[in-house]
Design a protein around this motif. Structure first.
Motif, PDB file in Angstrom:
ATOM      1  N   PHE A 122       0.841  -1.190   0.000  1.00 30.30           N
ATOM      2  CA  PHE A 122       0.000   0.000   0.000  1.00 30.30           C
ATOM      3  C   PHE A 122       0.882   1.248   0.000  1.00 30.30           C
ATOM      4  O   PHE A 122       2.041   1.200   0.406  1.00 30.30           O
ATOM      5  N   VAL A 123       0.302   2.360  -0.433  1.00 28.90           N
ATOM      6  CA  VAL A 123       1.002   3.639  -0.455  1.00 28.90           C
ATOM      7  C   VAL A 123       0.240   4.621   0.411  1.00 28.90           C
ATOM      8  O   VAL A 123      -0.990   4.684   0.367  1.00 28.90           O
ATOM      9  N   TYR A 124       0.978   5.400   1.216  1.00 28.26           N
ATOM     10  CA  TYR A 124       0.385   6.502   1.973  1.00 28.26           C
ATOM     11  C   TYR A 124       1.307   7.704   1.836  1.00 28.26           C
ATOM     12  O   TYR A 124       2.438   7.687   2.302  1.00 28.26           O
ATOM     13  N   SER A 125       0.812   8.730   1.164  1.00 26.21           N
ATOM     14  CA  SER A 125       1.617   9.914   0.889  1.00 26.21           C
ATOM     15  C   SER A 125       0.784  11.162   1.088  1.00 26.21           C
ATOM     16  O   SER A 125      -0.446  11.131   0.959  1.00 26.21           O
ATOM     17  N   SER A 126       1.444  12.276   1.394  1.00 25.52           N
ATOM     18  CA  SER A 126       0.729  13.544   1.479  1.00 25.52           C
ATOM     19  C   SER A 126       0.290  14.026   0.109  1.00 25.52           C
ATOM     20  O   SER A 126      -0.631  14.831  -0.015  1.00 25.52           O
ATOM     21  N   GLY A 127       0.949  13.549  -0.942  1.00 26.23           N
ATOM     22  CA  GLY A 127       0.503  13.828  -2.300  1.00 26.23           C
ATOM     23  C   GLY A 127      -0.802  13.097  -2.580  1.00 26.23           C
ATOM     24  O   GLY A 127      -1.048  12.009  -2.066  1.00 26.23           O
ATOM     25  N   SER A 128      -1.659  13.682  -3.387  1.00 25.35           N
ATOM     26  CA  SER A 128      -2.968  13.092  -3.657  1.00 25.35           C
ATOM     27  C   SER A 128      -2.837  11.713  -4.301  1.00 25.35           C
ATOM     28  O   SER A 128      -1.822  11.384  -4.914  1.00 25.35           O
ATOM     29  N   VAL A 129      -3.881  10.912  -4.141  1.00 28.77           N
ATOM     30  CA  VAL A 129      -3.903   9.598  -4.787  1.00 28.77           C
ATOM     31  C   VAL A 129      -3.718   9.751  -6.293  1.00 28.77           C
ATOM     32  O   VAL A 129      -3.029   8.954  -6.932  1.00 28.77           O
ATOM     33  N   LYS A 130      -4.304  10.793  -6.870  1.00 27.03           N
ATOM     34  CA  LYS A 130      -4.131  11.034  -8.305  1.00 27.03           C
ATOM     35  C   LYS A 130      -2.660  11.238  -8.641  1.00 27.03           C
ATOM     36  O   LYS A 130      -2.153  10.658  -9.619  1.00 27.03           O
ATOM     37  N   ALA A 131      -1.968  12.054  -7.829  1.00 34.76           N
ATOM     38  CA  ALA A 131      -0.547  12.293  -8.063  1.00 34.76           C
ATOM     39  C   ALA A 131       0.260  11.009  -7.904  1.00 34.76           C
ATOM     40  O   ALA A 131       1.219  10.765  -8.641  1.00 34.76           O
ATOM     41  N   GLN A 132      -0.124  10.180  -6.953  1.00 36.77           N
ATOM     42  CA  GLN A 132       0.548   8.895  -6.759  1.00 36.77           C
ATOM     43  C   GLN A 132       0.392   8.014  -7.997  1.00 36.77           C
ATOM     44  O   GLN A 132       1.369   7.422  -8.489  1.00 36.77           O
ATOM     45  N   HIS A 133      -0.821   7.917  -8.490  1.00 37.91           N
ATOM     46  CA  HIS A 133      -1.071   7.110  -9.689  1.00 37.91           C
ATOM     47  C   HIS A 133      -0.244   7.610 -10.874  1.00 37.91           C
ATOM     48  O   HIS A 133       0.303   6.809 -11.642  1.00 37.91           O
ATOM     49  N   LEU A 134      -0.178   8.910 -11.025  1.00 37.07           N
ATOM     50  CA  LEU A 134       0.578   9.476 -12.141  1.00 37.07           C
ATOM     51  C   LEU A 134       2.055   9.126 -12.046  1.00 37.07           C
ATOM     52  O   LEU A 134       2.682   8.732 -13.034  1.00 37.07           O
ATOM     53  N   LEU A 135       2.630   9.275 -10.837  1.00 34.49           N
ATOM     54  CA  LEU A 135       4.045   8.960 -10.653  1.00 34.49           C
ATOM     55  C   LEU A 135       4.326   7.503 -10.998  1.00 34.49           C
ATOM     56  O   LEU A 135       5.290   7.199 -11.709  1.00 34.49           O
ATOM     57  N   PHE A 136       3.468   6.600 -10.497  1.00 40.54           N
ATOM     58  CA  PHE A 136       3.715   5.175 -10.723  1.00 40.54           C
ATOM     59  C   PHE A 136       3.355   4.736 -12.133  1.00 40.54           C
ATOM     60  O   PHE A 136       3.978   3.818 -12.671  1.00 40.54           O
ATOM     61  N   GLU A 137       2.376   5.383 -12.757  1.00 39.58           N
ATOM     62  CA  GLU A 137       2.025   5.045 -14.142  1.00 39.58           C
ATOM     63  C   GLU A 137       3.124   5.467 -15.108  1.00 39.58           C
ATOM     64  O   GLU A 137       3.404   4.772 -16.093  1.00 39.58           O
ATOM     65  N   HIS A 138       3.763   6.593 -14.808  1.00 41.27           N
ATOM     66  CA  HIS A 138       4.784   7.151 -15.695  1.00 41.27           C
ATOM     67  C   HIS A 138       6.165   7.101 -15.032  1.00 41.27           C
ATOM     68  O   HIS A 138       6.960   8.021 -15.178  1.00 41.27           O
ATOM     69  N   SER A 139       6.445   6.025 -14.330  1.00 42.59           N
ATOM     70  CA  SER A 139       7.702   5.913 -13.594  1.00 42.59           C
ATOM     71  C   SER A 139       8.869   5.607 -14.522  1.00 42.59           C
ATOM     72  O   SER A 139       8.687   5.313 -15.713  1.00 42.59           O
TER      73      SER A 139
END
Length: 228
Positions: A122-139
Motif C-alpha cells: 500500500f502507499v500513503y503519501s501527502s501527495g494526492s492519490v491522483k498524483a501517486q497514480h501518475l508517478l507510478f504510471e509514468h515511472s
C-alpha cells in the motif's frame, strides 16, 4: 509476521529532490493559469471551493484562491485541495513527457520481491492519490501501479497523526502487528508506531534519526528478522 507493507513515497522510494526540484516548481509555475483556465471544470471547482473553506472565506475571489495556493506551495503546506490541484497539473507534465516518476532502483527491486512473495503493498503519501497514480504510471520503470493494492492520501488524515494510521488499518483489514510502515520522517514513524504498526526508517538524505525505529540506507539492507 508481516503481511502488509505501507510505504511513503518522497524520500523513501523516490528521491526528495524529484518532488522538490521538479514537481513542485512545475506546479507553482502553472497553477495560476491552470485554475483560471479550468475553473468551470467540476473537479477544479470542487478544489476551489475547498480552498475557500480552508481559508474561511466562502466568497473569496479567484485571485484570493490562487494567492492562497501559491502561499501554500511556497511554505510547503500539506493541504488537501492544493495536493489535488497539483496532481491535476502534474498529469499534464507526465502526459507531455516533461518528466518521468523517479523510483530508486533498490526500491523497485524490493517492491517487486515483496509482491512476488505474496506481500500486500500500500502507499500513503501527502501527495494526492491522483498524483501517486501518475508517478507510478509514468515511472522510470513504466507503469508499476499493479504492484500496489491501494493508495491513501491526506483524506485519511495527516501523516503525523496516529489516527490516520488507525483509519488505514480499518480500510485494509490488517492488524497493526501485521503491518510495516516505511518512511524517512521520524514523526510519521512515531505516529504509525502509536497505531500499533512496525516501522522502518529509510535514511537516504541525512534526515533526523531516531533510536525508536530501525533504520536502513537502502532496501538491500532490509531484514524481516528485525520485525519478528
Amino acid at each position: 509476521m508481516i503481511k502488509a507493507i505501507i510505504t511513503d513515497i518522497e524520500g523513501t522510494i523516490t528521491r526528495i529532490s524529484f518532488v522538490k526540484d521538479i514537481l513542485f516548481p512545475y506546479a507553482a509555475k502553472h497553477i495560476a493559469a491552470f485554475v483560471e483556465e479550468n475553473q468551470s471544470d467540476a473537479m477544479v471547482k470542487a478544489q476551489i471551493d475547498a480552498v475557500k473553506a480552508e481559508i474561511a472565506k466562502p466568497d473569496a475571489s479567484l485571485t484570493e484562491v490562487i494567492n492562497a495556493l501559491q502561499h501554500w506551495i511556497a511554505t510547503d503546506q500539506k493541504i488537501t485541495p492544493l495536493k489535488q490541484l497539483q496532481g491535476l497539473i502534474w498529469q499534464t507534465g507526465y502526459l507531455q513527457g516533461d518528466f518521468t516518476g523517479h523510483i530508486y532502483p533498490d526500491a523497485y527491486d524490493f517492491l517487486n520481491q515483496q509482491k512476488d512473495a505474496g506481500m500486500s503493498l500500500f502507499v500513503y503519501s501527502s501527495g494526492s492519490v491522483k498524483a501517486q497514480h501518475l508517478l507510478f504510471e509514468h515511472s522510470d520503470y513504466g507503469d508499476i501501479r499493479p504492484l500496489f493494492n491501494n493508495y491513501f492520501d491526506t483524506h485519511v488524515g495527516g501523516k503525523k497523526d496516529a489516527s490516520s494510521y488507525t483509519n488505514i488499518l480499518e480500510k485494509i483489514g490488517f492488524e497493526g502487528s501485521e503491518v510495516l510502515f516505511l518512511s524517512d520522517i521520524v514523526e510519521e514513524l512515531d505516529a504509525a508506531k502509536s497505531a500499533g504498526m512496525h516501522t522502518l526508517q529509510l535514511w537516504r538524505d541525512n534526515q533526523e534519526k531516531s533510536d525508536q525505529h530501525p533504520a536502513i540506507d537502502d532496501f538491500n539492507q532490509f531484514d524481516e528478522a528485525l520485525f519478528v
